[in-house]
Motif scaffolding. Structure first.
Motif, short mmCIF file in Angstrom:
data_model
loop_
_atom_site.label_atom_id
_atom_site.label_comp_id
_atom_site.label_asym_id
_atom_site.label_seq_id
_atom_site.Cartn_x
_atom_site.Cartn_y
_atom_site.Cartn_z
N HIS A 57 0.87 -1.18 0.00
CA HIS A 57 0.00 0.00 0.00
C HIS A 57 0.91 1.23 0.00
N MET A 58 0.86 2.01 -1.07
CA MET A 58 1.82 3.09 -1.26
C MET A 58 1.34 4.44 -0.73
N THR A 59 0.06 4.55 -0.34
CA THR A 59 -0.45 5.82 0.23
C THR A 59 -1.25 5.54 1.50
N PRO A 60 -0.65 4.83 2.45
CA PRO A 60 -1.44 4.46 3.63
C PRO A 60 -1.67 5.65 4.55
N ASP A 61 -2.71 5.53 5.38
CA ASP A 61 -2.93 6.51 6.46
C ASP A 61 -1.94 6.26 7.60
N ALA A 62 -1.49 5.01 7.72
CA ALA A 62 -0.71 4.60 8.90
C ALA A 62 0.49 5.51 9.13
N ARG A 63 0.59 6.01 10.35
CA ARG A 63 1.78 6.78 10.78
C ARG A 63 2.20 6.25 12.13
N GLY A 64 3.49 6.03 12.29
CA GLY A 64 3.98 5.46 13.53
C GLY A 64 4.86 6.42 14.30
N THR A 65 5.62 5.85 15.23
CA THR A 65 6.50 6.66 16.08
C THR A 65 7.84 5.96 16.28
N ILE A 66 8.85 6.77 16.54
CA ILE A 66 10.16 6.27 16.96
C ILE A 66 10.47 6.95 18.29
N ASP A 67 10.79 6.14 19.26
CA ASP A 67 10.85 6.60 20.63
C ASP A 67 12.11 6.06 21.28
N VAL A 68 12.59 6.75 22.32
CA VAL A 68 13.74 6.19 23.05
C VAL A 68 13.23 5.44 24.28
N VAL A 69 13.93 4.37 24.64
CA VAL A 69 13.48 3.57 25.79
C VAL A 69 14.37 3.80 27.01
N SER A 70 15.55 4.41 26.80
CA SER A 70 16.42 4.71 27.93
C SER A 70 17.34 5.85 27.53
N ASP A 71 18.17 6.31 28.48
CA ASP A 71 19.10 7.39 28.12
C ASP A 71 20.42 6.83 27.57
N ASP A 72 20.49 5.51 27.34
CA ASP A 72 21.68 4.91 26.75
C ASP A 72 21.65 5.14 25.23
N PRO A 73 22.57 5.95 24.69
CA PRO A 73 22.49 6.27 23.26
C PRO A 73 22.71 5.06 22.36
N PHE A 74 23.20 3.96 22.91
CA PHE A 74 23.43 2.78 22.08
C PHE A 74 22.28 1.78 22.18
N SER A 75 21.25 2.14 22.95
CA SER A 75 20.09 1.24 23.02
C SER A 75 19.26 1.42 21.75
N ALA A 76 18.58 0.31 21.36
CA ALA A 76 17.76 0.39 20.13
C ALA A 76 16.50 1.20 20.41
N PRO A 77 16.07 2.00 19.43
CA PRO A 77 14.83 2.76 19.63
C PRO A 77 13.61 1.84 19.57
N ASN A 78 12.50 2.34 20.09
CA ASN A 78 11.23 1.63 19.99
C ASN A 78 10.52 2.13 18.73
N VAL A 79 10.28 1.23 17.77
CA VAL A 79 9.67 1.64 16.50
C VAL A 79 8.28 1.02 16.39
N GLU A 80 7.29 1.87 16.14
CA GLU A 80 5.89 1.42 16.00
C GLU A 80 5.37 1.89 14.65
N HIS A 81 4.74 0.99 13.90
CA HIS A 81 4.23 1.41 12.58
C HIS A 81 2.71 1.64 12.54
N ARG A 82 1.96 0.83 13.29
CA ARG A 82 0.49 0.94 13.33
C ARG A 82 -0.15 0.73 11.95
N TYR A 83 0.32 -0.32 11.25
CA TYR A 83 -0.27 -0.63 9.93
C TYR A 83 -1.70 -1.11 10.10
#
Ligand SMILES: Cc1cc2nc3c(=O)[nH]c(=O)nc-3n(C[C@H](O)[C@H](O)[C@H](O)COP(=O)(O)OP(=O)(O)OC[C@H]3O[C@@H](n4cnc5c(N)ncnc54)[C@H](O)[C@@H]3O)c2cc1C
Length: 481
Positions: A344-370
């Motif tokens: 689907h090339m024009t979806p409504d879905a919009r997600g977020t990228i969030d930090v889970v800790s103050d450790d800059p090497f920790s992986a971010p939390n990625v949500e797509h909400r497809y």
């Protein structure tokens, strides 16, 4: 001390580094993944340059495997490239332009249709259509088309026989809906990454520091001073007059957040001191959700050429008849059936990228909400019907495993086309992260040039647009100096 630090030697980073170096600046690329001497491209690993395969399997040394929630409780590995050349060095080599109408919602000062066309032209040498006005014949990126795999040939014929318009050139401004050959950044079977296209000619003018991950940006007041990070020898600090963020649409917002630039509430929650409250960082994450239809093939696989040679566009849907099963295209995967992708090339879905800790090497939390809106589910369901009909007509399959509708438990994947996570906008747009020249609001000397800055998502694979946009932004920055 250098004039310009480019964080991330991916698709946009290579364009930015090359352009600043040509303008006479001293340039340092800091890249988290392995790097190779751009001046001797013959010595690059063939698993990176072989356009028939995508080196993104679980054991690949060239990936950043980030977990992302797609829908409901479903998670996928949202792979990004982590190597000189970035995601564009490991991708499907599909180098298609977005329709010009996609740019009507981008700020017109920089992105009106004429300018966008001029910039798409200047990045490419189109070996099939370069003589035409709306193509380039002298740019760094070679563009070719080849339909060599039996799957692609059979799907093309079946699509045309089913009444879909045959498109000679998917990159023509008039392309619209129809079926045709995929434009690829491939030359003689070699995937030409932006590292090869842009850095090779200026290799002696640029310093590249590989296996070095930037942790945070350093500031004096509101002026960026440089970066700190870590490599095999420990912590490093580098200073520069200007820092260009090109760490990709997932890691660029992550770096901003860990540097105290983002939604104040989010930052305070994990104990990161707030430098600049910018609520748009990591908000509005866009991609092209994709579902795959597996089928039992009638013939033994024959995967000559690139993974995707033909696509069908029908309204919001792109149908992708992959030339072979993913275990043949991606080294390291377990055996599986071949599949057709419905995106689907024009979806409504919009997600977020969030930090889970103050450790800059920790992986971010990625949500797509497809698939959370009725429109998104309906569009994908129609796409499944369309793809199944053509697949049946093609005679490729003896049995087709049709997904049953789109719901909270449907295994929806993404296209790995993440964009718009630190978007450009006008001063009165509260969610704009960068201004009309790509400068991060409230931070002097800091700009974003990668897929994060897309003011609105594009409705095609983003790679050609990432390159076009980075070239446009850096040219504008240099000429405003
Ligand atoms: C597997 C895959 C297949 C795809 N297929 C297609 C396709 O066929 N067609 C298409 O149009 N698009 C495709 N895409 C999308 C397209 O490749 C990307 O949109 C584009 O390459 C993004 O460019 P970028 O410069 O924004 O980021 P990238 O090219 O991802 O570059 C980011 C770079 O920054 C580096 N980096 C990240 N964090 C740090 C840090 N903290 N410090 C130092 N360096 C860092 C990374 O290692 C990477 O090299 C695909 C993407 C993937 C992952």
């Amino acid at each position: 001390m250098v004039d310009v630090i480019v964080i991330g030697g991916g698709s946009a980073g290579c364009v930015a580094a090359s352009t600043y170096a040509r303008a006479g600046a001293s340039v340092l690329i800091i890249e988290a993944g392995p790097t190779f001497a751009p001046s001797t491209t013959e010595s690059w690993p063939t698993d990176l340059t072989n356009a028939r395969r995508m080196p993104i399997g679980p054991e690949s040394p060239y990936i950043d495997p980030i977990s992302a929630r797609t829908t409901g409780d479903q998670h996928v590995v949202a792979t990004r490239g982590r190597v000189l050349g970035g995601s564009g060095a490991v991708n499907g080599a599909y180098f298609v332009r977005a329709p010009l109408s996609d740019f009507d919602t981008w700020p017109q000062d920089l992105w009106n249709r004429d300018t966008v066309t001029r910039y798409y032209n200047c990045i490419e040498t189109d070996h099939d259509f370069g003589r035409l006005d709306h193509h380039g014949s002298t740019g760094p990126v070679p563009v070719t088309r080849a339909i060599t795999a039996p799957v692609a040939q059979a799907f093309l014929q079946a699509g045309i026989a089913s009444g879909h318009r045959h498109l000679d050139d998917l990159n023509a401004p008039t392309a619209g809906d129809g079926i045709g050959a995929v434009p690829s950044n491939v030359r003689h079977g070699r995937r030409i990454s932006m590292a090869e296209a842009y850095l090779s000619p200026v290799a002696d003018k640029i310093t590249i520091r590989g296996r070095s991950q930037v942790a945070r940006l350093l500031f004096d007041g509101d002026t960026v001073l440089g970066v700190t990070g870590r490599d095999d020898d420990g912590t490093f600090v580098v200073h520069a007059d200007r820092v260009v963020l090109a760490a990709g649409a997932v890691r660029t917002p992550n770096l901003l957040l860990h540097s105290g630039i983002g939604p104040a509430g989010t930052l305070r929650r994990v104990g990161i001191p707030v430098r600049q409250h910018l609520p748009g960082v990591g908000v509005g994450v866009a991609d092209h959700p994709e579902i795959t239809i597996d089928y039992q093939p009638r013939r033994a696989p024959d995967d000559r050429g690139t993974p995707l040679q033909v696509v069908l566009h029908s309204g919001p849907i792109e149908i992708r008849p992959y030339t072979a099963s993913f275990d043949r295209l991606i080294p390291g995967l377990s055996p599986m059936l071949p599949a057709i992708g419905v995106a689907h090339m024009t979806p409504d879905a919009r997600g977020t990228i969030d930090v889970v800790s103050d450790d800059p090497f920790s992986a971010p939390n990625v949500e797509h909400r497809y698939g959370e809106t009725e429109e998104d589910r309906t569009a994908l369901s129609r796409g499944i019907d369309l793809a199944t009909d053509i697949l049946r007509a093609s005679g490729l399959a003896s049995d087709i495993h049709v997904p049953a509708g789109i719901g909270a438990t449907t295994p929806l994947g993404g296209s790995l086309h993440t964009m718009g996570t630190a978007r450009m906008g006008f001063d009165d747009d509260p969610l704009a992260v960068v201004d009309l020249t790509g400068r991060v609001r409230g931070a002097r000397g800091l700009s974003v040039v990668d897929a994060s800055m897309f003011p609105a998502p594009v409705s095609r694979g983003p790679h050609a647009t990432v390159v076009m946009a980075a070239q446009r932004l850096v040219d504008a920055a240099i000429s405003s100096h």
